[in-house]
Scaffold this active site. Structure first.
Site, PDB file in Angstrom:
ATOM      1  N   ARG A 190       2.199 -26.776 -21.407  1.00 15.49           N
ATOM      2  CA  ARG A 190       1.171 -27.464 -22.220  1.00 15.49           C
ATOM      3  C   ARG A 190       1.683 -28.814 -22.729  1.00 15.49           C
ATOM      4  O   ARG A 190       1.418 -29.207 -23.855  1.00 15.49           O
ATOM      5  CB  ARG A 190       0.730 -26.606 -23.409  1.00 15.49           C
ATOM      6  CG  ARG A 190       0.246 -25.234 -23.056  1.00 15.49           C
ATOM      7  CD  ARG A 190      -1.076 -25.239 -22.291  1.00 15.49           C
ATOM      8  NE  ARG A 190      -1.612 -23.902 -22.216  1.00 15.49           N
ATOM      9  CZ  ARG A 190      -1.425 -23.084 -21.182  1.00 15.49           C
ATOM     10  NH1 ARG A 190      -0.728 -23.485 -20.120  1.00 15.49           N
ATOM     11  NH2 ARG A 190      -1.940 -21.881 -21.174  1.00 15.49           N
ATOM     12  N   SER A 208      -7.279 -21.519 -27.001  1.00 12.63           N
ATOM     13  CA  SER A 208      -6.080 -21.102 -27.748  1.00 12.63           C
ATOM     14  C   SER A 208      -5.733 -22.165 -28.784  1.00 12.63           C
ATOM     15  O   SER A 208      -5.539 -23.330 -28.423  1.00 12.63           O
ATOM     16  CB  SER A 208      -4.890 -20.958 -26.800  1.00 12.63           C
ATOM     17  OG  SER A 208      -5.223 -20.079 -25.761  1.00 12.63           O
ATOM     18  N   GLU A 261      -1.736 -26.030 -30.501  1.00  9.79           N
ATOM     19  CA  GLU A 261      -1.990 -26.627 -29.183  1.00  9.79           C
ATOM     20  C   GLU A 261      -3.123 -27.650 -29.286  1.00  9.79           C
ATOM     21  O   GLU A 261      -3.147 -28.659 -28.585  1.00  9.79           O
ATOM     22  CB  GLU A 261      -2.364 -25.510 -28.197  1.00  9.79           C
ATOM     23  CG  GLU A 261      -2.618 -25.991 -26.798  1.00  9.79           C
ATOM     24  CD  GLU A 261      -2.897 -24.848 -25.827  1.00  9.79           C
ATOM     25  OE1 GLU A 261      -2.103 -23.888 -25.756  1.00  9.79           O
ATOM     26  OE2 GLU A 261      -3.932 -24.923 -25.138  1.00  9.79           O
TER      27      GLU A 261
HETATM   28  P1  FAD Z   1     -10.591 -33.593 -25.102  1.00  2.41           P
HETATM   29  O1  FAD Z   1     -10.650 -32.437 -26.035  1.00  2.41           O
HETATM   30  O2  FAD Z   1     -11.752 -34.515 -25.072  1.00  2.41           O
HETATM   31  O3  FAD Z   1      -9.283 -34.433 -25.406  1.00  2.41           O
HETATM   32  C1  FAD Z   1      -8.042 -33.791 -25.625  1.00  2.41           C
HETATM   33  C2  FAD Z   1      -6.956 -34.861 -25.843  1.00  2.41           C
HETATM   34  O4  FAD Z   1      -6.761 -35.586 -24.641  1.00  2.41           O
HETATM   35  C3  FAD Z   1      -7.356 -35.903 -26.886  1.00  2.41           C
HETATM   36  O5  FAD Z   1      -6.180 -36.284 -27.560  1.00  2.41           O
HETATM   37  C4  FAD Z   1      -7.902 -37.062 -26.074  1.00  2.41           C
HETATM   38  O6  FAD Z   1      -7.771 -38.324 -26.696  1.00  2.41           O
HETATM   39  C5  FAD Z   1      -7.039 -36.977 -24.822  1.00  2.41           C
HETATM   40  N1  FAD Z   1      -7.751 -37.440 -23.624  1.00  2.41           N
HETATM   41  C6  FAD Z   1      -8.853 -36.863 -23.073  1.00  2.41           C
HETATM   42  N2  FAD Z   1      -9.186 -37.511 -21.939  1.00  2.41           N
HETATM   43  C7  FAD Z   1      -8.293 -38.522 -21.786  1.00  2.41           C
HETATM   44  C8  FAD Z   1      -8.128 -39.549 -20.817  1.00  2.41           C
HETATM   45  N3  FAD Z   1      -8.929 -39.666 -19.753  1.00  2.41           N
HETATM   46  N4  FAD Z   1      -7.112 -40.432 -20.970  1.00  2.41           N
HETATM   47  C9  FAD Z   1      -6.272 -40.325 -22.032  1.00  2.41           C
HETATM   48  N5  FAD Z   1      -6.392 -39.379 -22.988  1.00  2.41           N
HETATM   49  C10 FAD Z   1      -7.382 -38.478 -22.868  1.00  2.41           C
HETATM   50  N6  FAD Z   1      -6.609 -25.151 -21.839  1.00  2.41           N
HETATM   51  C11 FAD Z   1      -5.713 -24.668 -20.946  1.00  2.41           C
HETATM   52  O7  FAD Z   1      -4.683 -25.308 -20.677  1.00  2.41           O
HETATM   53  N7  FAD Z   1      -5.917 -23.474 -20.322  1.00  2.41           N
HETATM   54  C12 FAD Z   1      -6.998 -22.711 -20.562  1.00  2.41           C
HETATM   55  O8  FAD Z   1      -7.143 -21.661 -19.962  1.00  2.41           O
HETATM   56  C13 FAD Z   1      -7.958 -23.184 -21.511  1.00  2.41           C
HETATM   57  N8  FAD Z   1      -9.034 -22.446 -21.819  1.00  2.41           N
HETATM   58  C14 FAD Z   1      -9.931 -22.901 -22.743  1.00  2.41           C
HETATM   59  C15 FAD Z   1     -11.028 -22.097 -23.052  1.00  2.41           C
HETATM   60  C16 FAD Z   1     -11.955 -22.521 -23.985  1.00  2.41           C
HETATM   61  C17 FAD Z   1     -13.147 -21.643 -24.302  1.00  2.41           C
HETATM   62  C18 FAD Z   1     -11.798 -23.777 -24.607  1.00  2.41           C
HETATM   63  C19 FAD Z   1     -12.835 -24.282 -25.577  1.00  2.41           C
HETATM   64  C20 FAD Z   1     -10.702 -24.569 -24.329  1.00  2.41           C
HETATM   65  C21 FAD Z   1      -9.749 -24.136 -23.390  1.00  2.41           C
HETATM   66  N9  FAD Z   1      -8.615 -24.894 -23.063  1.00  2.41           N
HETATM   67  C22 FAD Z   1      -7.721 -24.440 -22.135  1.00  2.41           C
HETATM   68  C23 FAD Z   1      -8.364 -26.181 -23.731  1.00  2.41           C
HETATM   69  C24 FAD Z   1      -9.108 -27.381 -23.073  1.00  2.41           C
HETATM   70  O9  FAD Z   1     -10.208 -26.946 -22.325  1.00  2.41           O
HETATM   71  C25 FAD Z   1      -8.197 -28.211 -22.173  1.00  2.41           C
HETATM   72  O10 FAD Z   1      -7.095 -28.685 -22.887  1.00  2.41           O
HETATM   73  C26 FAD Z   1      -8.935 -29.391 -21.532  1.00  2.41           C
HETATM   74  O11 FAD Z   1      -8.101 -30.022 -20.563  1.00  2.41           O
HETATM   75  C27 FAD Z   1      -9.388 -30.450 -22.542  1.00  2.41           C
HETATM   76  O12 FAD Z   1     -10.219 -31.369 -21.881  1.00  2.41           O
HETATM   77  P2  FAD Z   1     -11.231 -32.303 -22.648  1.00  2.41           P
HETATM   78  O13 FAD Z   1     -11.810 -33.255 -21.671  1.00  2.41           O
HETATM   79  O14 FAD Z   1     -12.208 -31.481 -23.404  1.00  2.41           O
HETATM   80  O15 FAD Z   1     -10.263 -33.066 -23.645  1.00  2.41           O
HETATM   81  P1  NAP Z   2      -3.524 -12.415 -21.487  1.00  2.73           P
HETATM   82  O1  NAP Z   2      -3.751 -12.167 -20.040  1.00  2.73           O
HETATM   83  O2  NAP Z   2      -4.055 -11.460 -22.492  1.00  2.73           O
HETATM   84  O3  NAP Z   2      -1.977 -12.616 -21.747  1.00  2.73           O
HETATM   85  C1  NAP Z   2      -1.499 -12.921 -23.058  1.00  2.73           C
HETATM   86  C2  NAP Z   2      -0.398 -13.931 -22.951  1.00  2.73           C
HETATM   87  O4  NAP Z   2       0.670 -13.359 -22.220  1.00  2.73           O
HETATM   88  C3  NAP Z   2      -0.853 -15.175 -22.247  1.00  2.73           C
HETATM   89  O5  NAP Z   2      -0.871 -16.192 -23.191  1.00  2.73           O
HETATM   90  C4  NAP Z   2       0.152 -15.407 -21.134  1.00  2.73           C
HETATM   91  O6  NAP Z   2       0.903 -16.599 -21.288  1.00  2.73           O
HETATM   92  C5  NAP Z   2       1.140 -14.256 -21.242  1.00  2.73           C
HETATM   93  N1  NAP Z   2       1.240 -13.549 -19.953  1.00  2.73           N
HETATM   94  C6  NAP Z   2       0.421 -12.601 -19.465  1.00  2.73           C
HETATM   95  N2  NAP Z   2       0.862 -12.170 -18.278  1.00  2.73           N
HETATM   96  C7  NAP Z   2       1.988 -12.865 -17.998  1.00  2.73           C
HETATM   97  C8  NAP Z   2       2.899 -12.884 -16.922  1.00  2.73           C
HETATM   98  N3  NAP Z   2       2.757 -12.053 -15.889  1.00  2.73           N
HETATM   99  N4  NAP Z   2       3.923 -13.753 -16.968  1.00  2.73           N
HETATM  100  C9  NAP Z   2       4.089 -14.587 -18.005  1.00  2.73           C
HETATM  101  N5  NAP Z   2       3.256 -14.627 -19.062  1.00  2.73           N
HETATM  102  C10 NAP Z   2       2.220 -13.758 -19.062  1.00  2.73           C
HETATM  103  O7  NAP Z   2      -4.066 -13.887 -21.876  1.00  2.73           O
HETATM  104  P2  NAP Z   2      -5.525 -14.413 -22.151  1.00  2.73           P
HETATM  105  O8  NAP Z   2      -5.617 -14.845 -23.535  1.00  2.73           O
HETATM  106  O9  NAP Z   2      -6.547 -13.474 -21.603  1.00  2.73           O
HETATM  107  O10 NAP Z   2      -5.523 -15.735 -21.260  1.00  2.73           O
HETATM  108  C11 NAP Z   2      -5.410 -15.645 -19.862  1.00  2.73           C
HETATM  109  C12 NAP Z   2      -4.871 -16.945 -19.318  1.00  2.73           C
HETATM  110  O11 NAP Z   2      -5.761 -18.010 -19.650  1.00  2.73           O
HETATM  111  C13 NAP Z   2      -3.508 -17.309 -19.908  1.00  2.73           C
HETATM  112  O12 NAP Z   2      -2.742 -17.904 -18.900  1.00  2.73           O
HETATM  113  C14 NAP Z   2      -3.850 -18.315 -20.987  1.00  2.73           C
HETATM  114  O13 NAP Z   2      -2.834 -19.283 -21.173  1.00  2.73           O
HETATM  115  C15 NAP Z   2      -5.113 -18.981 -20.426  1.00  2.73           C
HETATM  116  N6  NAP Z   2      -5.978 -19.439 -21.524  1.00  2.73           N
HETATM  117  C16 NAP Z   2      -5.637 -20.577 -22.165  1.00  2.73           C
HETATM  118  C17 NAP Z   2      -6.423 -21.051 -23.195  1.00  2.73           C
HETATM  119  C18 NAP Z   2      -6.080 -22.356 -23.875  1.00  2.73           C
HETATM  120  O14 NAP Z   2      -6.892 -22.862 -24.625  1.00  2.73           O
HETATM  121  N7  NAP Z   2      -4.919 -22.894 -23.639  1.00  2.73           N
HETATM  122  C19 NAP Z   2      -7.557 -20.366 -23.582  1.00  2.73           C
HETATM  123  C20 NAP Z   2      -7.851 -19.189 -22.918  1.00  2.73           C
HETATM  124  C21 NAP Z   2      -7.061 -18.720 -21.880  1.00  2.73           C
HETATM  125  P3  NAP Z   2       0.409 -18.055 -20.797  1.00  2.73           P
HETATM  126  O15 NAP Z   2      -0.596 -18.476 -21.802  1.00  2.73           O
HETATM  127  O16 NAP Z   2       1.656 -18.830 -20.844  1.00  2.73           O
HETATM  128  O17 NAP Z   2      -0.163 -17.920 -19.436  1.00  2.73           O
END
Ligand code: FAD
Ligand code: NAP
Length: 339
Positions: free
Chosen positions: A165, A239, A335
């Site tokens: 991340r 998250s 995050e």
């Molecule tokens: P924004 O929220 O609009 O911006 C985020 C940051 O990036 C801000 O600081 C902004 O200024 C900057 N930014 C945006 N675009 C640019 C650009 N073009 N150039 C420079 N800076 C920029 N994230 C994960 O990693 N894994 C997941 O599984 C995941 N699941 C999610 C599930 C849900 C339900 C939600 C709501 C969020 C989830 N996220 C997840 C977080 C999010 O979706 C990601 O981080 C996504 O990439 C953000 O994109 P955005 O366009 O909405 O960014």
């Molecule tokens: P999950 O499957 O319930 O697992 C819980 C956590 O355990 C996750 O955060 C994941 O880490 C870790 N994990 C599970 N299996 C693993 C493996 N085999 N090896 C290493 N780490 C493991 O998680 P969940 O909440 O349903 O989410 C599923 C996936 O979607 C995850 O990868 C999560 O990161 C991603 N997600 C991200 C966001 C976001 O906003 N960033 C939101 C929703 C879901 P990791 O997170 O490092 O993968």
């Protein structure tokens, strides 16, 4: 000519649904738009925020500056060889739709990243990841516009310092660049990652014995829909915290007090502990504080049931951080980007 709007509600521009106001707001659909917006006197009115889908942002107050909303579009296949294909998209493309477009063409690699909200351009910011796949696994390069120098720079994978991340854009170059396009390198022959989370079980439920790119994407979408709140219905930014990585000695101590602790090896003598497990163990899962709280299916997700303020969500996150530190000696890191 760029159309600058004044005192615009951001409620529809952030997935938490925070009803805050931006002093100035403009959209850019081309590099020329972006450059002329930055030339305008109003862009001197700081702070400046480049906005994608607003899905990784918490606004804690009105935004007393200029928001530039990225609407750079376009998708193309750049080149291919026997095994791989390079695809490019404008940074304002919706991430999930971009993934679905790649899947429809039979290109593999990013199917586990289905249904992540937001824009393609934000995906390198925190090196988005899910179900054992990260953007950096399939990233080739990006172009970004330097706000001060007014030049487009190309960043190859090795220039981006991708981590869990993390990227160079989130740290060293924060607020310095606008990412304008992204190139991914995808595979013509799939190498599925189905052992992570519940993907395999979900495929079995779907009666899929031989996975396909489409089936894996469907399985991921189905799991996500069952666990995660839909921002269109309940405000959230996914998250809220990163998963902490702790040292072996710390982990061994915790294992004595909490024999059921979940962990995953993460580098030499280091362990990743799911932040969701810590928060749930500390009793926060499902905690309802009126119009906001901790989601009842996934403790990592803080939610706005409607009408909460960003400050309330922020304070809740601080209470959780303090409690987790007291109970486990682990300091959680947010995050979500706080404004
Ligand atoms: P924004 O929220 O609009 O911006 C985020 C940051 O990036 C801000 O600081 C902004 O200024 C900057 N930014 C945006 N675009 C640019 C650009 N073009 N150039 C420079 N800076 C920029 N994230 C994960 O990693 N894994 C997941 O599984 C995941 N699941 C999610 C599930 C849900 C339900 C939600 C709501 C969020 C989830 N996220 C997840 C977080 C999010 O979706 C990601 O981080 C996504 O990439 C953000 O994109 P955005 O366009 O909405 O960014
Ligand atoms: P999950 O499957 O319930 O697992 C819980 C956590 O355990 C996750 O955060 C994941 O880490 C870790 N994990 C599970 N299996 C693993 C493996 N085999 N090896 C290493 N780490 C493991 O998680 P969940 O909440 O349903 O989410 C599923 C996936 O979607 C995850 O990868 C999560 O990161 C991603 N997600 C991200 C966001 C976001 O906003 N960033 C939101 C929703 C879901 P990791 O997170 O490092 O993968």
């Amino acid at each position: 000519m760029t159309n600058f709007l004044e005192n615009i509600s951001l409620a529809a521009h952030n997935t938490f649904g925070m009803k805050v106001v931006a002093r100035y707001f403009a959209r850019f659909k081309s590099l020329e738009d972006l450059s002329s917006s930055l030339d305008n006197e109003l862009s001197k009115h700081q702070p400046l925020l480049i906005l994608g889908g607003g899905s990784n942002i918490l606004f804690t107050k009105d935004f007393d500056g200029l928001i530039l909303k990225n609407e750079l579009s376009g998708r193309e296949v750049l080149r291919e060889d026997n095994d791989h294909v390079w695809i490019r998209g404008g940074a304002g493309e919706n991430w999930h739709e971009f993934v679905q477009w790649a899947i429809a063409m039979g290109f593999a690699g990013i199917e586990n990243l289905s249904l992540i909200p937001g824009s393609l351009g934000a995906s390198p910011m925190q090196n988005i990841g899910a179900y054992g796949v990260e953007l950096c696994d399939h990233f080739d390069s990006l172009e970004a516009y330097h706000i001060q120098d007014r030049e487009v720079h190309t960043f190859k994978k090795e220039d981006c310092n991708f981590g869990y991340r993390e990227s160079v854009f989130k740290r060293k170059y924060r607020n310095q660049y606008v990412i304008t396009s992204v190139v991914l390198k995808l595979s013509k022959k799939a190498d599925f990652r189905t052992s992570y989370g519940a993907i395999q079980q979900e495929l079995e439920k779907m009666n899929v014995s031989e996975p396909s790119i489409r089936a894996v994407s469907d399985a991921v979408m189905s799991i996500r829909r069952s666990k995660l709140p839909d921002p269109a219905k309940i405000g959230n930014a996914g998250s809220f915290f990163k998963n902490p990585v702790i040292e072996l000695s710390h982990y061994n101590k915790l294992k004595i007090d909490f024999p059921d602790i979940i962990s995953y090896p993460s580098g030499e003598a280091m362990f990743k502990v799911p932040a969701g497990w810590l928060i749930e163990k500390a009793g926060w899962k499902g905690r309802n504080l009126g119009n906001y709280g901790v989601h009842n299916m996934q403790a990592l997700v803080l939610v706005n049931y409607g009408g909460a303020t960003g400050a309330q969500i922020y304070n809740l996150s601080q209470d959780i951080i303090d409690d987790i530190q007291n109970k486990f000696g682990i300091i959680l890191e947010r995050e979500v980007n706080i404004y």
